[in-house]
Design a protein around this motif. Structure first.
Motif, short mmCIF file in Angstrom:
data_model
loop_
_atom_site.label_atom_id
_atom_site.label_comp_id
_atom_site.label_asym_id
_atom_site.label_seq_id
_atom_site.Cartn_x
_atom_site.Cartn_y
_atom_site.Cartn_z
N VAL A 237 1.46 -0.24 0.75
CA VAL A 237 0.60 0.67 1.22
C VAL A 237 0.73 1.62 0.21
N VAL A 238 -0.56 1.99 -0.29
CA VAL A 238 -0.84 2.96 -1.38
C VAL A 238 -1.25 4.48 -0.64
N ASP A 239 -0.38 5.41 -0.76
CA ASP A 239 -0.44 6.63 -0.47
C ASP A 239 -0.04 7.44 -1.50
N ARG A 240 1.10 7.41 -1.33
CA ARG A 240 1.95 7.40 -2.67
C ARG A 240 2.10 6.06 -2.98
N VAL A 241 3.33 5.28 -3.30
CA VAL A 241 3.26 4.09 -3.24
C VAL A 241 4.30 3.58 -2.38
N TYR A 242 4.10 2.54 -1.37
CA TYR A 242 5.21 2.30 -0.63
C TYR A 242 5.11 0.71 -0.43
N LYS A 243 6.36 0.01 -0.43
CA LYS A 243 6.42 -1.14 -0.15
C LYS A 243 7.08 -1.57 1.23
N LEU A 244 6.75 -2.61 1.62
CA LEU A 244 7.31 -3.21 3.08
C LEU A 244 8.64 -3.82 2.89
N ASP A 245 9.62 -3.33 3.35
CA ASP A 245 10.92 -4.19 3.58
C ASP A 245 10.68 -4.98 5.00
N GLU A 246 10.31 -6.17 4.78
CA GLU A 246 10.01 -7.14 6.06
C GLU A 246 11.33 -7.38 6.85
N GLU A 247 12.18 -7.63 6.14
CA GLU A 247 13.73 -7.93 6.48
C GLU A 247 14.23 -6.69 7.70
N TRP A 248 13.94 -5.61 7.32
CA TRP A 248 14.54 -4.43 8.02
C TRP A 248 13.52 -3.53 8.32
N GLY A 249 12.28 -3.90 8.45
CA GLY A 249 10.98 -3.24 8.93
C GLY A 249 10.84 -1.75 8.83
#
Length: 335
Positions: A237-249
């Motif tokens: 998700v780009v707002d700043r830049v965030y990546k989703l850690d799917e394992e830990w949610g």
């Protein structure tokens, strides 16, 4: 045998350009065979619109070395490729969607290669202008077993609030029941599943029954425009830049993209490696400033670059080293 293994429309056109016998062996590809020409967009927009498909591509100039038996790649550019009603290729700026009407010689398909990076879909009026109120559309297959190309659906964001669904053959669109107070910014097909993000960074996915199910926690950041980008199999998700850690949610604040580049276009956001382009600069995000929108649309002057290394933002025109990936060559220089 070769033509049956070509999936890209551009590759089929290049195949047909080889010689007369090859051109006669394969018919000209037509969007009309795959997509309906006119869609009736439901209230509150209520217009007849056309669905256009374009391809984000790495355009490669192939030059023949007289001392070598194989061609070599000398230049690469980032372009959006479409097709006119007459079957001719059209090039567009991948951020502003402006058609590139360069003054160089007409494109020769035997001199250029096009490597597909992503696809984009856009609803337009018959006049060619964008449909007011539709912020984003994605197309995805309804059935993986469909063989005739007619089993697909469209999801669209209306006025940054509503999500609507239309399936090929249906007479009307379906407005989805969405999360309370949601204001949707972007939509993407990721791992054959449709995801949306709202203004607060909450990502939801849409199941086969058209239920909108929250997938991630909110970013709890400012309510700026959000974009969804897939990069190397991960969802950002780009707002700043965030990546989703799917394992830990949970979300991970990204400090560097290394050699990767994010492009936040009007109808498609995507990523690529700067190493695939001559003179490309990595660890940056290209985007357009909608405040620069005028009656004629967005111009190249509206493109900005965010450089993660020092968190600086510049107009693309002010930093030529970041503009070399775009066609045509900067300042009209020769190939």
């Amino acid at each position: 045998m070769i033509s049956k293994r070509l999936d890209s429309r551009v590759d089929i056109l290049r195949f047909r350009a080889v010689c007369t016998s090859w051109r006669c062996s394969v018919s000209l590809p037509s969007f009309d065979q795959e997509l309906p020409l006119i869609l009736d967009v439901p209230d509150p927009i209520s217009v007849a619109a056309l669905l256009f498909q374009t391809t984000i591509s790495r355009m490669e100039l192939v030059r023949k070395d007289p001392n070598s038996s194989s061609p070599s790649l000398s230049k690469t550019w980032l372009v959006k490729v479409g097709e006119s009603n007459y079957g001719k290729l059209q090039l567009f700026n991948p951020l502003t969607n402006q058609e590139i009407k360069h003054c160089l010689a007409p494109l020769s398909l035997d001199e250029f290669m096009f490597v597909e990076l992503s696809k984009a879909f856009l609803l337009k009026l018959p006049s060619g202008s964008s449909v007011f109120g539709i912020n984003k559309v994605v197309l995805f297959p309804v059935s993986a077993n469909s063989s005739d190309g007619t089993e697909f659906g469209i999801l669209a964001i209306f006025h940054e609030v509503e999500l609507a669904y239309w399936k090929y053959g249906d007479e009307n669109w379906i407005l989805l029941d969405t999360l309370e107070n949601a204001q949707y910014d972007d939509i993407i097909v990721y791992r054959a599943q449709v995801y949306v993000v709202d203004r607060w960074g909450t990502v939801s996915w849409i199941d086969s029954s058209l239920n909108v199910i929250q997938y991630s926690p909110s970013l709890y950041s400012c309510g700026g425009q959000k974009h969804l980008v897939e990069c190397c199999g991960d969802l950002y998700v780009v707002d700043r830049v965030y990546k989703l850690d799917e394992e830990w949610g949970k979300w991970i604040d990204v400090k560097s993209l290394d050699d990767k580049v994010f492009v936040l276009g009007m109808d498609c956001s995507f990523s690529f490696s700067s190493r695939e382009f001559n003179g490309g600069k990595g660890n940056c995000i290209y985007y357009v400033d909608n405040d620069d929108y005028v009656d004629t649309g967005l111009s190249p002057e509206s493109i900005h670059v965010f450089h993660l290394e020092d968190r600086s933002i510049y107009k693309l025109a002010a930093i030529p080293e970041f503009s070399e990936i775009f066609w045509p060559p900067r300042n009209g220089s020769s190939l």
